[in-house]
Enzyme design. Sequence first.
Site, PDB file in Angstrom:
ATOM      1  N   THR A 152      45.951  30.963  37.665  1.00  0.00           N
ATOM      2  CA  THR A 152      45.770  29.967  37.019  1.00  0.00           C
ATOM      3  C   THR A 152      44.624  30.411  36.017  1.00  0.00           C
ATOM      4  OG1 THR A 152      44.082  29.160  38.474  1.00  0.00           O
ATOM      5  CG2 THR A 152      46.289  28.605  38.997  1.00  0.00           C
ATOM      6  N   TYR A 153      43.883  31.250  36.016  1.00  0.00           N
ATOM      7  CA  TYR A 153      42.830  31.686  35.383  1.00  0.00           C
ATOM      8  C   TYR A 153      43.412  32.392  34.147  1.00  0.00           C
ATOM      9  CZ  TYR A 153      38.427  33.673  33.827  1.00  0.00           C
ATOM     10  OH  TYR A 153      37.355  34.222  33.075  1.00  0.00           O
ATOM     11  N   ALA A 154      44.309  33.423  34.464  1.00  0.00           N
ATOM     12  CA  ALA A 154      44.975  34.076  33.520  1.00  0.00           C
ATOM     13  C   ALA A 154      45.806  33.346  32.529  1.00  0.00           C
ATOM     14  CB  ALA A 154      45.943  35.283  34.125  1.00  0.00           C
TER      15      ALA A 154
END
Length: 250
Positions: A152-154
Amino acid sequence: MRLKDKVTIITGGAGGIGRGMAMAYVKEGAKVAIVDLDKEAGEKVLKELQKYSPDSLFIQQDLTDRDKLSDIVEQVADKYGKIDILINNAHASKMASIEETTQADLDFSFNTGFYPTFYLMQAALPYLKETKGKIINFSSGAGINGHTNQGTYAAAKEAIRGISRVAANEFGPFGINVNIISPIAKSEGIMKWAEESPEYYENMLSGIPMGRLGDVEEDIGRTAVFLGSEDSDYITGQTIMVDGGSIKLR
């Protein structure tokens, strides 16, 4: 004093990289408005900033409230009369494998990172046109290299890189520079992560040719000073890897 009287908004400014950049900026003469949800930490950092720049400002705001994002820009513009630099640094996410990621996890990452970056750029644009200003956004090696359990961060970080390149093309004719910093720094978040995932942390550290984590003020902050100053006027749309040589973009 390379940033003398440059009015700057820094999201996530109450700690970590955000605080480091804010300190580097006020020491170069900037007037800094930090934005953060954490009131106690924000007020503490504000006192530090005011030692160098008495006209500093702290705005407590939840960046997931999209209706309030334009209010941040208006409040800063009303106080200082202009905006020269926008730094979109704030972002939060939950680690999970793709298999275990939920819609709520995706929404959390995009609502704290990508959407505030997008809408604050949009809201600040009229003011940045007037000052031929600068925008600095943040990406991550998590997206560039595809770190496991950081889907999700990437995804949100790569979305930020993509929209930053579009903005560089669209805003360039107005004299506005848009660049991206991809850092590795010794922030509170990284050290908490090191405690939770020591093997992953040691693996990351061993992959840094410089052999250390970056300092939030001296390394990341000084790079942000460069990108906010006239020294970077002919640089736009670029991802600047401030990671001790961990990733070498081609």
